[in-house]
Design an enzyme around this catalytic site. Sequence first.
Site, mmCIF file in Angstrom:
data_model
loop_
_atom_site.group_PDB
_atom_site.id
_atom_site.type_symbol
_atom_site.label_atom_id
_atom_site.label_comp_id
_atom_site.label_asym_id
_atom_site.label_seq_id
_atom_site.Cartn_x
_atom_site.Cartn_y
_atom_site.Cartn_z
ATOM 1 N N GLU A 1 0.842 -1.202 0.000
ATOM 2 C CA GLU A 1 0.000 0.000 0.000
ATOM 3 C C GLU A 1 0.878 1.253 0.000
ATOM 4 O O GLU A 1 0.583 2.227 -0.683
ATOM 5 C CB GLU A 1 -0.898 -0.040 1.239
ATOM 6 C CG GLU A 1 -2.047 0.919 1.223
ATOM 7 C CD GLU A 1 -3.086 0.622 0.158
ATOM 8 O OE1 GLU A 1 -2.906 -0.313 -0.643
ATOM 9 O OE2 GLU A 1 -4.088 1.351 0.111
ATOM 10 N N THR B 1 -6.114 8.905 -4.531
ATOM 11 C CA THR B 1 -6.020 8.940 -3.065
ATOM 12 C C THR B 1 -5.091 10.060 -2.598
ATOM 13 O O THR B 1 -5.365 10.752 -1.633
ATOM 14 C CB THR B 1 -5.502 7.583 -2.548
ATOM 15 O OG1 THR B 1 -6.416 6.591 -2.962
ATOM 16 C CG2 THR B 1 -5.405 7.553 -1.039
#
Length: 329
Positions: free
Chosen positions: A147, A200
Amino acid sequence: MNEIKLDKKVNFDNIKDKVRVFAPATVANMICGFDILGFAVNEPGDEVKMYRVAEPGVRIRSIAGDDGRLPLDADRNTVSACVKMLLSDLGVADTIGVEIELIKHMPIGSGLGSSSASTVAGLYAINALLGAPLTKEELMPYCVEGERLACGHGHADNVAPALMGGVTLIRGQEALDIVKLPVPGELYAGIVFPQVDVPTRDARQLIKDKVLLKDAVVQWGNIAGLIAGLFQNDYDLIGRSMQDVLIEPTRAILIPEFYEMKRIALECGALSFGISGSGPSVVAISRGADIARVATAKIKEHLSSKEIDSYQYVSAVNVEGPRLLDFDA
Ligand code: HSE
């Protein structure tokens, strides 16, 4: 990165020729729990096919469903980079060779944990291929590192539910402390992904780094209420607790028709409505599939009237996380 101390050996007798894995999409934040809560859904999700080959090293054979957006270079692709890291920590990077086919069944930049689903599918696949030397808990730090590689921030609120299944609380980020929470059986997510791109990184940069104490008090009341609601199977408590006074007011401006979609969902009987992860997907949390279905259909209809295309998904909470699929099915 959380320090990884791996004391595992690969038993070469247990290695398989090939595996095929599905890993689920996730709804991070669970509306009120920014960076600390998330849950997995049954669809959409990503798929990895992994093959053992004679030549040592990790290579990407193909990627489907990404419109050419993801790198095929094994050092730059998050899935292969994580697989390489794990093989290296297991001391078999120079002896084991694998090739990867990544099949994306969900859009990138949707707020549904697209990179996490791929990373978790890849790491679950290499572990399964090697005869499962690691537990899910041991795989978790590699997923978090994936991530970090994918979006520059190692928040675990997508990878944790994608790997563990169900609803997860990230009690500690620095020293990872992940707690699985109960999942009321009738809890459904009606997800709508309006086709606008909200990376994001951008969605995080918008957020203020200071909050008012009075807002924080409301938010932690809501988080505590949601956790109590999950333990008590209390859908009303879950619904009235899933309210975000900290992040939603800022991020909602990136999502066209957000407040109209919210009005529609609540009018259809949804328990709550908010942004999935960093958006632009939105989620109508519902008791039962029917309300979720009606709410997503009406939202889609409304978006169409504004000439915004959208995808919709209706799913119960996925409680198992990644799973092995029949290879030839
Ligand atoms: N908690 C993260 C955020 C999730 O809201 O930015 C990103 O999907």
